[in-house]
Design an enzyme around this catalytic site. Structure first.
Site, PDB file in Angstrom:
ATOM      1  N   ASP A 121       0.869  -1.172   0.000  1.00 20.74           N
ATOM      2  CA  ASP A 121       0.000   0.000   0.000  1.00 20.74           C
ATOM      3  C   ASP A 121       0.908   1.225   0.000  1.00 20.74           C
ATOM      4  OD1 ASP A 121      -2.247   1.564  -0.031  1.00 20.74           O
ATOM      5  OD2 ASP A 121      -3.132   0.747   1.804  1.00 20.74           O
TER       6      ASP A 121
ATOM      7  N   ASP B  22      -3.900   7.002  -3.648  1.00 23.91           N
ATOM      8  CA  ASP B  22      -5.237   7.543  -3.896  1.00 23.91           C
ATOM      9  C   ASP B  22      -5.649   8.474  -2.760  1.00 23.91           C
ATOM     10  OD1 ASP B  22      -4.960   4.841  -2.790  1.00 23.91           O
ATOM     11  OD2 ASP B  22      -7.089   4.976  -2.324  1.00 23.91           O
TER      12      ASP B  22
ATOM     13  N   CYS C 222     -13.545 -22.102  20.885  1.00 21.41           N
ATOM     14  CA  CYS C 222     -12.948 -22.195  19.552  1.00 21.41           C
ATOM     15  C   CYS C 222     -12.116 -23.462  19.524  1.00 21.41           C
ATOM     16  CB  CYS C 222     -12.088 -20.965  19.288  1.00 21.41           C
ATOM     17  SG  CYS C 222     -11.132 -21.094  17.768  1.00 21.41           S
TER      18      CYS C 222
ATOM     19  N   CYS D 102      -9.573 -23.981  17.230  1.00 21.88           N
ATOM     20  CA  CYS D 102      -8.359 -23.814  16.431  1.00 21.88           C
ATOM     21  C   CYS D 102      -7.155 -24.338  17.213  1.00 21.88           C
ATOM     22  CB  CYS D 102      -8.180 -22.362  16.000  1.00 21.88           C
ATOM     23  SG  CYS D 102      -7.390 -21.312  17.218  1.00 21.88           S
TER      24      CYS D 102
ATOM     25  N   CYS E 206      -6.176 -22.144  20.284  1.00 19.23           N
ATOM     26  CA  CYS E 206      -7.052 -22.200  21.464  1.00 19.23           C
ATOM     27  C   CYS E 206      -6.950 -23.557  22.152  1.00 19.23           C
ATOM     28  CB  CYS E 206      -8.496 -21.905  21.065  1.00 19.23           C
ATOM     29  SG  CYS E 206      -8.711 -20.185  20.581  1.00 19.23           S
TER      30      CYS E 206
END
Ligand code: GUN
Ligand code: ZN
Length: 653
Positions: A89, A125, A275, A277, A280
């Site tokens: 960016d 931009d 969770c 995952c 976790c």
């Protein structure tokens, strides 16, 4: 340009974006790498989460002497420790966030990105915020466009992202999309949307995405700038966004927050991690993670956040492959009222019309009702519109049959012969409204799962369609079925669906798929069938002994044989039912090659992904049959990839 589309659902797509450092499958998430303090090492991004591309900030790299020197000497990839594709960016976000212009010129920042060897660089931009008036948005867009043109002239081999701005003003977004789309840019981000996401203004977000997408060439990959919360991924992907970038995983982790597919939770608020995952899984419960050293806790939360975010990306990709993306979007909206508002914003006439133009003909899996939005899906709108506009009654009496277990014609098998002999029209009263009995196997009619009780919204959609459909029988009789009336005519159960019914089915299907005049052309003469020896179901359709079409078991639609394509071309004015190529690419199709999108000169704008089309050369001679991968109108907008797969070719015929 190096983007091609491999699969689709809703207005979303599975794409392949090619860069100098590798090819990326989209939709995907680009984790933001902060070159000063990476919360998660870039190497782990690939290994643990499956990241394929990352984004970092050229403005931050350039600002620090040490980073700038290193990046200029060794390139951006070595500097951040990532050997795959890198997007950068430009500093736009910093200038918005700190409310002051950055001390680099727009051209300098593009030159810098080029020098450090990024794969996709971004213009500087002007970040147009949602509060800006229309006049301010236009003035800022003028400046963004000036910078975009300057950057394009300077890009020199670097892939360039030029952002669509315009604030919340739909017409300014449209103007921006047309202007950016006309430039030689490689990726198109939609910018200025971070405040909308922070304030959960998802209806505005949906309008902004749609306004932009509607006027961008379909063949360009679209990035949703600053979309880091998985909550918005399904909706944005369904509207055709291909790339997302996330600093959220790190920002939320720093604030002690867990990202969940439907929101966020503070670690302090919960007792259970809730969770599964791998991160976790390492902790007994929330209290244990809270007690961890701050750096370890932050790292654990960041990893959890990435697992959840990439998990949602994988779910989206599978939903696209299954043709079930609307289902996922509606599931997420059911968990977040602001997302529900976004779905309501997609129900307008213009919105549905655009979405229908991209909606595939059928999906790999059944249409699953999920809630009040389901009947507003573009596939249902198409079904309804085509049955109103393309279907033709054959009589002045319509008999309305109650729903029976699907497929309906099997439920009514004992009566079909009698039905046909009456010469009446028969429709089934289904959850989607009245459907002609002979079209019962059509996707999504047969391939749908509805609850016994419909919600009020679905009933309204059904009633509105029903009123339109029964205009076919204005001044005629519409009667509920009295099956006893047919008993005498139907003494025995037919084991085979009668030919008369199949003939009616094929005629209605041809007109449904290709519009008025198609059945008359495709099926002129004596229509006969070849049936499956096992089930007795029709497989192949012959007209005067010539195999013109087959019936697809999966979605109940006709697939074209080459003789069928020739008949359609003879019966329908150009460009209907056609994809036209110049003679040289047409000769490849004649030999069995696929239709490459970039060679498409013109195509029927009504063709949808999944439809079969006649592929013709400059003299309208049929060289093959193509199964569309893209909608007809968007084929000429792609520079890469397959527009239609070759299913039949003229050479060996
Ligand atoms: N990051 C988040 N939003 C934006 C935007 O509008 N433009 C650019 N360049 N970067 C962003
Ligand atoms: Zn977790």
């Amino acid at each position: 340009l190096s983007f091609e589309v491999k699969d689709r659902a809703a207005a979303g797509r599975i794409g392949r974006l090619e860069t100098r450092h590798g090819t990326v499958t989209t939709p995907t998430l680009l984790p933001v790498i902060n070159p000063n303090l990476p919360t998660v090492p870039p190497a782990d991004m690939k290994r643990l989460f499956g990241a394929e591309m990352v984004i970092t900030n050229s403005y931050i790299l350039r600002k620090s002497d040490a980073l700038r020197e290193r990046a200029l000497r060794e390139g951006v990839h070595k500097t951040i420790g990532w050997d795959g594709p890198v997007m950068t960016d430009s500093g736009t976000f910093q200038s918005y966030f700190y409310k002051k212009p950055i001390e680099v010129s727009p051209l300098e920042i593009v030159e810098f990105q080029k020098k450090i060897g990024v794969d996709v660089g971004t213009i500087l931009d002007v970040f147009t915020t949602p509060e800006k008036t229309r006049e301010e948005a236009v003035a800022e867009l003028d400046e963004t466009m000036r910078r975009a043109k300057e950057a394009v002239a300077a890009k020199n081999g670097m892939m360039l992202a030029a952002t669509v701005q315009g604030g919340v003003h739909v017409d300014v977004r449209e103007q921006a999309a047309r202007a950016i789309g006309a430039l030689d840019v490689d990726v198109v981000p939609i910018g200025g949307v971070v405040p909308l996401m922070e304030q959960a203004r998802y209806a505005d977000l949906a309008r902004v995405i749609l306004a932009s997408k509607r006027h961008l060439p379909s063949g360009k990959p679209v990035h949703l700038f600053g979309a880091g919360h998985p909550l918005v991924f399904p909706l944005a992907a369904a509207l055709g966004c291909d790339l997302f970038d996330s600093a959220s995983y790190a920002k939320f982790a720093k604030d002690g927050r867990m990202i969940l597919p439907n929101g966020t939770r503070s670690l302090d608020e919960v007792e259970e991690l809730g969770c599964i995952c791998p991160e976790c899984d390492r902790w007994k419960n929330a209290a244990e993670l809270r007690r961890a050293a701050p750096a370890e806790r932050e790292s654990a939360l960041a990893r959890h956040n990435l697992h959840v975010s990439f998990g949602e990306i994988r779910r989206i990709r599978q939903a696209i492959r299954d043709g079930a993306l609307w289902e996922l979007v509606e599931e997420r909206a059911a968990q977040n009222p602001a997302l529900l508002d976004a779905l309501v914003a997609l129900r307008g006439e213009n919105e549905v019309t655009w979405l229908e133009r991209l909606e595939p003909t059928s999906g790999a899996r059944a249409f699953q009702y999920r809630g009040a939005h389901s009947m507003h899906r573009p596939g249902i709108r198409r079904l309804h519109n085509r049955l109103v506009e393309r279907w033709r009654p054959r009589s002045k009496t319509c008999i309305v049959l109650p729903e029976r277990p699907k497929p309906y014609a099997e439920g009514y098998a004992a009566y079909l012969d009698a039905f046909m002999r009456t010469g009446h029209d028969f429709v089934v009263d289904t959850p989607m409204g009245p459907i002609p009995l002979e079209l019962e196997r059509l996707y999504p009619v047969a391939q749908s799962v509805f609850p016994e009780t419909l919600d009020a919204d679905a009933r309204l959609v059904r009633e509105a369609y029903s009123a339109r459909f029964f205009h076919h029988f204005d001044g005629c009789d519409v009667l509920p079925a009295d099956l006893a009336e047919y008993e005498a005519l139907a003494p025995e159960l037919c084991s085979l669906t009668p030919d008369a019914f199949e003939q009616r089915r094929m005629a209605s299907l041809a007109d449904y798929q290709y519009g008025p005049g198609a059945a008359a052309g495709l099926l002129a003469g004596q229509v006969t069938f070849k049936r499956s020896p096992g089930t007795g179901g029709v497989r192949n359709v012959f007209a005067d002994g010539v195999h013109v079409a087959s019936l697809r078991a999966r979605d109940g639609l006709l697939s074209l044989r080459i003789e069928g394509a020739r008949r359609l071309v003879a019966a329908l004015p150009s460009p209907r039912a056609r994809i036209r190529l110049d003679d040289e690419p047409a000769s490849f199709v004649r030999d069995g090659k696929n239709v490459m999108a970039k060679f498409v000169v013109a195509a029927d704008s009504q063709l949808r992904p999944g439809d079969d089309a006649a592929v013709v050369d400059s003299k309208d001679a049929v060289v093959g049959v193509g199964r569309c991968q893209l909608s007809g109108w968007e084929m000429p907008q792609f520079q890469r990839g397959i527009g239609a797969k070759n299913t039949e070719h003229a050479k060996d015929d």
